[in-house]
Design a protein around this motif. Structure first.
Motif, PDB file in Angstrom:
ATOM      1  N   ASN A  78       0.843  -1.256   0.008  1.00 57.04           N
ATOM      2  CA  ASN A  78       0.041   0.079  -0.208  1.00 57.04           C
ATOM      3  C   ASN A  78       0.835   1.134  -0.097  1.00 57.04           C
ATOM      4  O   ASN A  78       0.367   2.466   0.238  1.00 57.04           O
ATOM      5  CB  ASN A  78      -1.011  -0.079   1.159  1.00 57.04           C
ATOM      6  N   GLY A  79       2.051   1.211  -0.220  1.00 59.68           N
ATOM      7  CA  GLY A  79       3.206   2.309  -0.226  1.00 59.68           C
ATOM      8  C   GLY A  79       3.296   3.060   0.960  1.00 59.68           C
ATOM      9  O   GLY A  79       3.442   4.104   0.731  1.00 59.68           O
ATOM     10  N   ILE A  80       2.924   2.364   2.052  1.00 62.99           N
ATOM     11  CA  ILE A  80       3.094   3.306   3.305  1.00 62.99           C
ATOM     12  C   ILE A  80       4.388   2.463   4.260  1.00 62.99           C
ATOM     13  O   ILE A  80       4.435   3.145   5.485  1.00 62.99           O
ATOM     14  CB  ILE A  80       1.722   3.279   4.204  1.00 62.99           C
ATOM     15  N   ALA A  81       5.138   1.601   3.821  1.00 65.25           N
ATOM     16  CA  ALA A  81       6.006   1.291   4.442  1.00 65.25           C
ATOM     17  C   ALA A  81       7.183   2.212   4.920  1.00 65.25           C
ATOM     18  O   ALA A  81       7.561   2.240   6.212  1.00 65.25           O
ATOM     19  CB  ALA A  81       6.748   0.040   3.804  1.00 65.25           C
ATOM     20  N   GLU A  82       7.434   3.189   4.035  1.00 66.06           N
ATOM     21  CA  GLU A  82       8.702   4.104   4.331  1.00 66.06           C
ATOM     22  C   GLU A  82       8.028   5.385   5.103  1.00 66.06           C
ATOM     23  O   GLU A  82       8.734   5.816   6.085  1.00 66.06           O
ATOM     24  CB  GLU A  82       9.209   4.495   2.873  1.00 66.06           C
ATOM     25  N   LYS A  83       7.007   5.988   4.747  1.00 67.02           N
ATOM     26  CA  LYS A  83       6.510   7.085   5.332  1.00 67.02           C
ATOM     27  C   LYS A  83       5.896   6.446   6.833  1.00 67.02           C
ATOM     28  O   LYS A  83       6.010   7.689   7.688  1.00 67.02           O
ATOM     29  CB  LYS A  83       5.211   7.571   4.668  1.00 67.02           C
ATOM     30  N   GLY A  84       5.459   5.328   7.345  1.00 63.93           N
ATOM     31  CA  GLY A  84       5.160   5.039   8.400  1.00 63.93           C
ATOM     32  C   GLY A  84       3.724   4.623   8.687  1.00 63.93           C
ATOM     33  O   GLY A  84       2.874   4.912   7.740  1.00 63.93           O
ATOM     34  N   PHE A  85       3.567   3.764   9.351  1.00 63.22           N
ATOM     35  CA  PHE A  85       2.106   3.062   9.786  1.00 63.22           C
ATOM     36  C   PHE A  85       1.913   2.977  11.379  1.00 63.22           C
ATOM     37  O   PHE A  85       2.979   2.924  11.899  1.00 63.22           O
ATOM     38  CB  PHE A  85       1.779   1.821   8.737  1.00 63.22           C
ATOM     39  N   ARG A  86       0.987   2.678  11.537  1.00 64.12           N
ATOM     40  CA  ARG A  86       0.573   2.025  12.959  1.00 64.12           C
ATOM     41  C   ARG A  86      -0.098   0.692  13.328  1.00 64.12           C
ATOM     42  O   ARG A  86      -0.941   0.479  12.281  1.00 64.12           O
ATOM     43  CB  ARG A  86      -0.408   2.998  13.726  1.00 64.12           C
ATOM     44  N   LEU A  87       0.405  -0.190  14.052  1.00 69.62           N
ATOM     45  CA  LEU A  87      -0.397  -1.460  14.208  1.00 69.62           C
ATOM     46  C   LEU A  87      -0.954  -1.445  15.547  1.00 69.62           C
ATOM     47  O   LEU A  87      -0.327  -1.003  16.474  1.00 69.62           O
ATOM     48  CB  LEU A  87       0.774  -2.679  14.051  1.00 69.62           C
ATOM     49  N   VAL A  88      -2.145  -1.586  15.628  1.00 65.08           N
ATOM     50  CA  VAL A  88      -3.048  -1.623  16.811  1.00 65.08           C
ATOM     51  C   VAL A  88      -3.545  -3.087  17.189  1.00 65.08           C
ATOM     52  O   VAL A  88      -4.548  -3.538  16.343  1.00 65.08           O
ATOM     53  CB  VAL A  88      -4.011  -0.633  16.844  1.00 65.08           C
ATOM     54  N   ILE A  89      -3.455  -3.461  18.223  1.00 64.87           N
ATOM     55  CA  ILE A  89      -4.535  -4.883  18.770  1.00 64.87           C
ATOM     56  C   ILE A  89      -5.027  -4.024  20.166  1.00 64.87           C
ATOM     57  O   ILE A  89      -4.729  -3.880  21.166  1.00 64.87           O
ATOM     58  CB  ILE A  89      -3.689  -5.940  19.089  1.00 64.87           C
ATOM     59  N   ASN A  90      -6.546  -3.912  20.063  1.00 61.51           N
ATOM     60  CA  ASN A  90      -7.262  -3.475  21.045  1.00 61.51           C
ATOM     61  C   ASN A  90      -7.691  -5.003  21.805  1.00 61.51           C
ATOM     62  O   ASN A  90      -7.911  -5.992  21.235  1.00 61.51           O
ATOM     63  CB  ASN A  90      -8.562  -2.897  20.935  1.00 61.51           C
ATOM     64  N   ASN A  91      -7.641  -4.722  23.308  1.00 64.38           N
ATOM     65  CA  ASN A  91      -7.845  -5.939  24.218  1.00 64.38           C
ATOM     66  C   ASN A  91      -9.036  -5.577  25.163  1.00 64.38           C
ATOM     67  O   ASN A  91      -8.844  -4.771  26.129  1.00 64.38           O
ATOM     68  CB  ASN A  91      -6.852  -6.574  24.584  1.00 64.38           C
ATOM     69  N   GLY A  92     -10.088  -6.028  25.031  1.00 62.09           N
ATOM     70  CA  GLY A  92     -10.972  -6.085  26.227  1.00 62.09           C
ATOM     71  C   GLY A  92     -11.936  -4.787  26.257  1.00 62.09           C
ATOM     72  O   GLY A  92     -11.563  -3.898  25.266  1.00 62.09           O
ATOM     73  N   PRO A  93     -12.824  -4.428  26.895  1.00 61.46           N
ATOM     74  CA  PRO A  93     -13.767  -3.379  27.059  1.00 61.46           C
ATOM     75  C   PRO A  93     -12.894  -1.976  27.236  1.00 61.46           C
ATOM     76  O   PRO A  93     -13.099  -1.169  26.542  1.00 61.46           O
ATOM     77  CB  PRO A  93     -14.739  -3.546  28.080  1.00 61.46           C
ATOM     78  N   GLU A  94     -12.112  -2.095  28.295  1.00 63.71           N
ATOM     79  CA  GLU A  94     -11.335  -0.659  28.403  1.00 63.71           C
ATOM     80  C   GLU A  94     -10.267  -0.584  27.532  1.00 63.71           C
ATOM     81  O   GLU A  94      -9.673   0.518  27.083  1.00 63.71           O
ATOM     82  CB  GLU A  94     -10.750  -0.757  29.871  1.00 63.71           C
TER      83      GLU A  94
END
Ligand code: 5GP
Ligand code: ZN
Length: 117
Positions: A78-94
């Protein structure tokens, strides 16, 4: 109660809900988030129903590494490797988890804020 029938991401993995599948193999699947928060917003999930990181059996922990490896590939695609990206894993209600099937968000394509919470 049929766990897979009641889980929206299992239903996507099982082809019961039509989705724009960007990648799939025997263990993982990737598809665009229905409500994108960035120009690139992809969800990466295991085919296996695992409710959350907290409920992940230890023997399945390798999936997180495999999901990160796939995120790296999709960031490149997707052409975003160099500019930067975010990986997120949310866990549970809070933790802000809304869908109780383990998933990693890949976000990028715009400047993301530095605040997490
Ligand atoms: P969470 O808040 O659980 O970390 O993230 C769940 C994500 O799944 C949300 O960003 C939401 O937009 C997305 N989502 C919920 N239902 C569907 C769906 O049916 N299809 C797709 N592609 N994404 C979904
Ligand atoms: Zn599921």
């Amino acid at each position: 109660m049929d766990e897979r029938a009641d889980c929206i991401f299992c239903r996507i993995a099982d082809g019961k809900i039509k989705s724009n599948i960007l990648y799939q193999d025997e263990e993982l699947l990737a598809f665009p988030d229905i409500n994108p928060l960035a120009p690139t917003h992809i969800l990466i999930i295991p085919r296996k129903h695992i409710a959350s990181v907290a409920e992940m059996p230890t023997q399945d922990a390798h999936l997180i590494g495999d999901m990160a490896k796939l995120a790296k590939k999709l960031a490149g695609d997707n052409g975003i490797a160099e500019k930067g990206f975010r990986l997120v894993i949310n866990n549970g209600p809070e933790g802000g988890q809304g869908v109780n099937h383990l998933h990693m968000h890949l976000l990028g394509g715009r400047q993301l804020g530095s605040k997490l919470g």
